[in-house]
Write a protein that holds these residues in place. Structure first.
Motif, PDB file in Angstrom:
ATOM      1  N   ASN A   1       0.849  -1.184   0.000  1.00 51.13           N
ATOM      2  CA  ASN A   1       0.000   0.000   0.000  1.00 51.13           C
ATOM      3  C   ASN A   1       0.892   1.244   0.000  1.00 51.13           C
ATOM      4  OD1 ASN A   1      -2.973   0.932   0.522  1.00 51.13           O
ATOM      5  ND2 ASN A   1      -1.715   2.212   1.845  1.00 51.13           N
ATOM      6  N   GLY A   2       0.498   2.247  -0.783  1.00 55.17           N
ATOM      7  CA  GLY A   2       1.301   3.461  -0.803  1.00 55.17           C
ATOM      8  C   GLY A   2       0.755   4.514  -1.735  1.00 55.17           C
ATOM      9  N   MET A   3       1.568   5.550  -1.986  1.00 56.36           N
ATOM     10  CA  MET A   3       1.144   6.709  -2.760  1.00 56.36           C
ATOM     11  C   MET A   3       2.276   7.139  -3.694  1.00 56.36           C
ATOM     12  SD  MET A   3      -1.659   8.786  -2.744  1.00 56.36           S
ATOM     13  CE  MET A   3      -2.307   8.957  -1.076  1.00 56.36           C
ATOM     14  N   LYS A   4       1.857   7.689  -4.854  1.00 52.39           N
ATOM     15  CA  LYS A   4       2.816   8.250  -5.804  1.00 52.39           C
ATOM     16  C   LYS A   4       2.153   9.422  -6.535  1.00 52.39           C
ATOM     17  CE  LYS A   4       6.074   8.959  -8.857  1.00 52.39           C
ATOM     18  NZ  LYS A   4       7.176   9.866  -8.486  1.00 52.39           N
ATOM     19  N   GLU A   5       2.833  10.580  -6.544  1.00 52.16           N
ATOM     20  CA  GLU A   5       2.360  11.731  -7.311  1.00 52.16           C
ATOM     21  C   GLU A   5       3.246  11.890  -8.538  1.00 52.16           C
ATOM     22  OE1 GLU A   5       0.983  16.392  -6.798  1.00 52.16           O
ATOM     23  OE2 GLU A   5       2.191  15.447  -5.238  1.00 52.16           O
TER      24      GLU A   5
END
Length: 205
Positions: free
Chosen positions: A169-173
């Motif tokens: 699980n995570g985030m990337k912009e």
């Protein structure tokens, strides 16, 4: 007042504001009582056909993120050379981005052990670096806002009955609109895929 509002062409095509006919699949959408209608792509779900990941070090999947709020990748029978964990990276018109990820990966087994890892270079699994593994699962990318995507995935092995489950699980912009999802057999390109298939499902609003 002499301004053309609607047009019907020789083939029966319907235009608004003159010769604005839209594109195939678009629908006419009201903009309320004070504005002219516009052509728009209707909300819905597009389900692709299974495609092979091949036997290279990477597999790029081209995506159309216009109006997309969620993109799912269902994968089946993935197998790699082993020795390291495989991963996903995201890209835009400037190329696939290799940094700026904030991702946690973990696995838990019924053999009473678990491990976790923090990733900054991709959505990379933990504990799947074994050439004997045959893996099924789903990876979901949900638009948080703009070009920022939240990714979450679940994976299991169908070559083993030990009950181990894998999550990340995570985030990337991104710098621009999402255009590419890359599968990598190893983060350092040291391994290749042996087999496997993926299916892309795109949800639009």
């Amino acid at each position: 007042n002499g301004t053309e509002r609607f047009r019907i062409g020789a083939s029966g095509q319907f235009g608004i504001g003159g010769g604005t006919y839209g594109t195939s699949g678009q629908v006419l959408t009201s903009q309320g009582s004070s504005s002219a209608p516009q052509w728009a792509t209707p909300a819905g779900t597009t389900i692709g056909s299974p495609i092979s990941v091949g036997t290279g070090t990477t597999k790029d999947i081209t995506v159309d993120s216009t109006n997309a709020y969620k993109i799912e990748i269902i994968f089946h029978d993935i197998s790699c050379g082993g020795g390291t964990d495989w991963q996903f990276q995201l890209g835009d018109s400037g190329g696939v981005e290799t940094s700026g990820y904030t991702v946690a990966a973990v696995y838990v087994s019924d053999a009473n052990y678990a491990q976790s890892a923090y990733r900054t270079d991709g959505f990379r699994w933990r504990g799947v670096g074994d050439s004997s593994f045959q893996m099924d699962g789903i990876m979901t990318f949900t638009r948080y806002d703009g070009n920022r995507w939240q990714g979450s995935g679940t994976l299991n092995r169908h070559d083993s009955a030990d009950g181990t489950i894998y999550w990340l699980n995570g985030m990337k912009e991104l710098s621009g609109a999402l255009t590419t999802i890359r599968l990598m057999a190893a983060s350092d390109l040291s391994e290749s895929f042996d087999q496997g298939y993926v299916k892309l499902i795109t949800h639009t609003a």
